[in-house]
Design an enzyme around this catalytic site. Structure first.
Site, short mmCIF file in Angstrom:
data_model
loop_
_atom_site.label_atom_id
_atom_site.label_comp_id
_atom_site.label_asym_id
_atom_site.label_seq_id
_atom_site.Cartn_x
_atom_site.Cartn_y
_atom_site.Cartn_z
N ASP B 93 82.09 31.00 33.85
CA ASP B 93 81.04 31.54 32.99
C ASP B 93 81.32 33.03 32.80
OD1 ASP B 93 80.27 32.84 35.31
OD2 ASP B 93 78.44 31.68 35.60
N SER B 94 80.47 33.68 32.02
CA SER B 94 80.74 35.09 31.66
C SER B 94 80.17 36.07 32.67
CB SER B 94 80.11 35.38 30.31
OG SER B 94 78.69 35.35 30.44
N GLY B 95 79.30 35.58 33.54
CA GLY B 95 78.63 36.46 34.49
C GLY B 95 77.25 36.89 34.05
N GLY B 96 76.97 36.76 32.76
CA GLY B 96 75.70 37.27 32.24
C GLY B 96 74.47 36.60 32.85
N PHE B 97 74.54 35.29 33.01
CA PHE B 97 73.37 34.56 33.49
C PHE B 97 72.98 35.00 34.90
CE2 PHE B 97 71.14 30.95 35.40
CZ PHE B 97 70.19 30.68 34.43
N ASP B 147 76.85 36.52 26.90
CA ASP B 147 75.70 36.36 26.01
C ASP B 147 74.46 36.86 26.73
OD1 ASP B 147 75.52 34.38 27.93
OD2 ASP B 147 74.76 32.86 26.55
N GLN B 190 72.71 30.40 20.99
CA GLN B 190 71.43 30.80 21.55
C GLN B 190 70.33 30.59 20.51
OE1 GLN B 190 70.56 31.35 24.50
NE2 GLN B 190 72.36 31.99 25.69
N GLY B 217 70.94 28.85 27.16
CA GLY B 217 69.52 29.20 27.08
C GLY B 217 68.60 28.01 27.07
N ASP B 267 77.51 21.48 33.51
CA ASP B 267 77.66 22.01 34.87
C ASP B 267 76.26 22.18 35.41
OD1 ASP B 267 77.08 24.64 33.33
OD2 ASP B 267 76.91 25.21 35.44
#
Lengths: 377, 377
Positions: B93-97, B147, B190, B217, B267
């Protein structure tokens, strides 16, 4: 498989002994290390793995199992072997040692010991008879007498009182155990670090003609040389034709030195507990994987090991898992540690058979003395 | 193996899709469930076991790995595959969450997000470019754009602002990712629960011609019917010839319903996290092994399962392990849960190929509705 409990010496080399215990659930090659399966599980391991490492027998703790899930419950579920999916031999301790170290509000007298559970405060009693009853409910293959194990140093009068009571408890335990051909009950030599008391205890137990004998009350705070000196004087008094079990021992060096003196069986939480605390045992000593020196080290713990945990994973990864408090850290390091302990036992067994125990011991100590790899990079 | 990243649809049944992603490190059969390997380990599992259960790909979390052990360190150690001994595909993942859910003192603006580590308070920054750089250092096979994922319910203006910025971040991410034939970067749709925003987001991302698309989201607090209604309106706007990944979802029923609507990849921490909390997923619903009803139950979780954790161990033993807080409880229940999730995926894949997805879904739901075994005895 034998329908009776038997011990046979296959070879000796100096005082070191290579033997085999045969019983209905399987053979135990000695010298043997018994991984500790406290509450019906060798912590952070599948029992299949424990077996594959060469473990012929594991240990179960009466204290833990009687409190949770309860001995009668385990019996209803088919016994400890069926419960934990370990069809091989199991030795259980008597519960006495953990009562002394874990339970609260202990009251000990000639009858036995009353205490409160460290889990929920509930009241319980262990007598020599009840301990044997519990071990029978668990369907344990090798059962231990209830004894009183005191911490060292202690006064002579106190050591003697506990030793004498342990002898009386051995007689009560043997009577409660009765005649069970496929199983064994072991007596426990006590007497602290006082040789005359140890000798008296060993002789009186030998006269009871039990199926095996343990040395208890060592590795309880005394220096290693005191433990070894006690073994030096006690072992000659113990029957040659019965297995000899040194309880709760120890470090790899403790085990090597004790096998050299004629001990056949060991149990210890060190490899499993250390594995949960970031410590790895290897041919080259102990490695603390918490240490930052491992953070960038791509080398495995021991590339020559046959154990995947030791051979395949980098120290950097193990360090990361330990620092991150990941379950896999305990899983891999316990696996590595039991693999090392069992490879040490298997090396000693082969060396005794080949008459090369001294050379094996020297080479093993030289590996420990070499120490771990130099820092990476 | 292909040297390029490719997606091929093998079969469809209604809206449900059976496909395969091919890339240099291996194939991913879709619909696919990706076990979450947060910090380079699927908690309480050996990755060999994860593979044997039919997992073609696992997920790694940029947030956790950038903080510990650090992306540059993982790169020096050969990338995440070598580090964790998983030679198969990895999606990151991007890390944002996680920044939004775990980090403290977050400051988010058009540039990216600055935050303090939840581990040691150290300062860090994630921008779309840095997230792609980190995912490259990890050598991730499928990388996700950074995101902004907001919790629902939220105001339209807020949802729209975050969605529009996520689109601009998708463009920056795609530029940073560049042309990497064997790998893929996915964009993330999103727009909260507002269909017109979802459609706008999906269309604008489709125009970027990325290699795959996620729906982000969702499963962030809204009821399941809102999530499914959003999918119903969003999926038709998403490219048919690209994999579609529903992030962070979900329960077995969420997955079944989403596959029915055309989702290819999932996931979720549910099977692994639940396994560490005494909860087992089975064909007959969820079983809470903490419950005293299991204490004397000799029956396994599912005697028809091919997974040893589900088939061989009694509920009584599992209950005991959970109550005793033993590592083996997490190990066995996580194993059981991932086995169930992967058997569900494999059942859906076979059903889609055979044109029997509706029947499979009905039979699966009927199993859940039947519920767990009646109490023992």
């Amino acid at each position: 498989m034998s329908e009776t409990f038997q011990f046979k010496l296959i070879a000796t080399d100096g005082k070191a002994r290579r033997g085999v215990i045969t019983m209905p659930r399987g053979e135990v090659r000695t010298p043997a290390f018994m991984p500790v399966g406290t509450a019906g599980t060798v912590k952070a391991m599948y029992l299949d793995q424990v077996r594959e490492l060469g473990s012929d027998i594991i240990l179960g703790n009466v204290y833990h199992l009687m409190l949770r899930p309860g001995a009668e419950r385990v019996a209803r579920l088919g016994g400890l072997h069926d419960f934990a999916l370990w069809p091989h031999p199991i030795l259980t301790d008597s519960g006495g040692f953990q009562v002394m170290s874990l339970a609260s509000l202990r009251e000990l007298d000639e009858t036995g010991v009353r205490f409160r559970s460290h889990i929920d405060g509930s009241k319980h009693e262990l007598t020599p008879e009840r301990s044997i009853e519990i071990q029978g409910l668990l369907d344990s293959d090798i059962q231990m007498q209830l004894d009183e194990c005191i911490r060292l140093p202690a006064e002579r009068a106190e050591i003697e009182r506990a030793m004498e009571m342990s002898l009386r408890w051995a007689e009560r335990s043997a009577k409660a155990f009765g005649n069970q051909p496929g199983k064994a009950m072991f007596g426990i030599v006590q007497g602290g670090d006082l040789i005359d008391l140890r000798v008296r205890s060993a002789e009186r137990l030998a006269a009871m003609d039990l199926k095996g004998y343990a040395v208890g009350g060592l590795a309880v705070g005394e220096p290693q040389d005191v433990m070894l000196a006690t073994l030096d004087e006690t072992l000659p008094v113990m029957p040659v034709d019965k297995p000899r079990y040194l309880m709760g021992v120890g470090t790899p060096d403790d085990i090597l030195q004790s096998v050299a003196r004629g001990i056949d069986m060991f149990d210890c939480v060190m490899p499993t507990r250390a594995g949960r605390h970031g410590l790895a045992y290897t041919r080259f000593g102990k490695v603390n994987l918490k240490n930052a020196r491992h953070a960038d080290d791509p080398r495995p713990l021991d590339e020559a090991s046959g154990c995947p945990a030791s051979r395949d994973y980098s120290r950097a990864y193990l360090h990361h898992l330990v620092r991150s408090n990941e379950a896999l850290a305990s899983m891999l390091l316990t696996w590595n540690n039991l693999a090392y302990y069992q490879s040490l036992m298997s090396g000693m067994r082969a060396a005794i058979e080949a008459g090369g125990f001294d050379d094996f011991a020297a080479a093993t100590k030289s590996g420990w003395a070499r120490g771990d790899l130099p820092p990476y990079g």
